[in-house]
Enzyme design. Structure first.
Site, PDB file in Angstrom:
ATOM      1  N   ASP A   1     -13.388   3.658  -3.391  1.00  0.00           N
ATOM      2  CA  ASP A   1     -13.632   2.661  -4.434  1.00  0.00           C
ATOM      3  C   ASP A   1     -14.902   3.064  -5.199  1.00  0.00           C
ATOM      4  O   ASP A   1     -14.996   4.216  -5.633  1.00  0.00           O
ATOM      5  CB  ASP A   1     -13.709   1.269  -3.788  1.00  0.00           C
ATOM      6  CG  ASP A   1     -13.911   0.134  -4.772  1.00  0.00           C
ATOM      7  OD1 ASP A   1     -12.938  -0.270  -5.425  1.00  0.00           O
ATOM      8  OD2 ASP A   1     -15.043  -0.363  -4.885  1.00  0.00           O
TER       9      ASP A   1
ATOM     10  N   HIS B   1      -5.107  -0.868  -1.819  1.00  0.00           N
ATOM     11  CA  HIS B   1      -6.417  -0.350  -2.216  1.00  0.00           C
ATOM     12  C   HIS B   1      -7.313   0.026  -1.044  1.00  0.00           C
ATOM     13  O   HIS B   1      -8.129   0.930  -1.157  1.00  0.00           O
ATOM     14  CB  HIS B   1      -7.123  -1.403  -3.072  1.00  0.00           C
ATOM     15  CG  HIS B   1      -8.464  -0.967  -3.569  1.00  0.00           C
ATOM     16  ND1 HIS B   1      -8.608   0.083  -4.462  1.00  0.00           N
ATOM     17  CD2 HIS B   1      -9.724  -1.411  -3.298  1.00  0.00           C
ATOM     18  CE1 HIS B   1      -9.901   0.248  -4.727  1.00  0.00           C
ATOM     19  NE2 HIS B   1     -10.601  -0.631  -4.030  1.00  0.00           N
TER      20      HIS B   1
END
Length: 328
Positions: A106, A305
């Site tokens: 991320d 994610h």
């Protein structure tokens, strides 16, 4: 040290430009520095630390400045990429090493990539999880994100810009908000196609209005959530959110590197159910130019994610296999 069991997690703090930086290390051997994203901590690498240690590496997961037990400078521009990169360099030096492989997830992917770009003499290779490498350049970020939402809704990155605004939503119920945010971006709990996108805020609404309200994702136990929530209940969210508030500053800082490739060996791992990889598909397609020494680009089918937590065994296998190739 050689006879120390690899199961031992060692917590310590080191001096960096941020002030104090907290890290957790396991194992011995070549240094692998692990950098988390939003809204997480060193704990997001809990499955990788023992696997890397068992494979013969000194695995070190940091709390990025603004998070966990690391220092939290007050100024928003203290969270620019240039400063976070210098923290990473200082960690390598504080651990008595000359160089390291750096891997991030991320925002940590962007921090890792920028570390490799600016300090190739320190970071010999780079692993990128979930967020692809896109060279510096293009239009000013605030202009780009401001256009994404449209009149009816606002993109979450724009929503995060105003100091105090997102904090007012999150901090009265940190645990509930985190549970919803993690669920919104997890493959097994994310909203179905056609439902309101949790990356956007309706005008006058809150980000959490679109979060799922059902069970936790399969990768996240109540105890795991307690760890994350406990840290943010103690620290607040401002340090974490200031990363988003520094994007225009990064754009200015990194202008000399516009379009620059990363020439060290690289690895990318994304999830097919992660908006980061679908929105940035063009960046992945550009890898032959932007990551000319890319060892492998892997998209895990049906993964969301939180890739190293959703699919720890696959990620560990890809990471350790790639690291082995770097050792010759």
């Amino acid at each position: 040290m050689g006879s120390e069991p690899t199961a031992v997690l060692r917590h310590r703090t080191v001096e960096t430009p941020a002030g104090r930086l907290h890290l957790v290390e396991q194992g011995s051997g070549p240094l692998v520095l692990l950098v988390h994203g939003f809204p997480e901590s060193w704990y997001s690498w809990r499955h990788q630390l023992p696997a890397l240690a068992a494979a013969g590496y000194r695995a070190v997961a940091i709390d990025v400045r603004g998070y966990g037990r690391s220092s939290k400078p007050a100024a928003a521009d203290a969270y620019r990429l240039l400063d976070l990169v210098e923290d990473n360099v200082a960690v390598v030096r504080a651990l008595g090493e000359e160089s390291a492989v750096v891997a991030g997830h991320d925002w940590g992917s962007t921090i890792a990539a920028t570390s490799a770009l600016l300090h190739p003499e320190v970071f010999s290779a780079v692993g990128l999880l979930s967020v692809p490498y896109a060279p510096p350049g293009g239009p000013r970020p605030s202009d780009v994100f401001g256009r994404i939402g449209g009149p009816e809704q606002e993109f979450y990155v724009s929503y995060f810009q105003e100091p105090g605004r997102a904090e007012a939503e999150i901090e009265p119920d940190v645990r509930g908000w985190l549970a919803g945010f993690y669920a919104a971006l997890s493959a097994d709990t994310m909203p179905d196609r056609g439902e309101p996108d949790p990356h956007f805020v309706a005008r006058g609404g809150r980000l959490r209005d679109r979060f799922p309200s059902g069970p936790l994702p399969s990768w996240l136990t109540e105890d795991d959530l307690d760890v994350y929530a406990g840290e943010f209940e103690r620290t607040g969210l401002t340090g974490a959110l200031n990363r988003y508030r520094s994007m225009d500053r990064d754009w200015e800082d990194l202008a000399p590197h516009r379009g620059a490739p990363i020439t060290q060996p690289a690895l990318f791992i994304g999830g097919t159910a992660d908006a980061s990889t679908t929105w940035m598909a063009d960046a992945i397609d550009a890898y032959p130019t932007t990551l000319p020494a890319l060892s492998g680009s892997h998209l895990l089918e049906g993964c969301g994610h939180w890739i190293q937590q959703e699919r720890p065994h696959e990620v560990n296998s890809l990471l350790t296999g790639w690291l082995a190739t770097l050792q010759g």
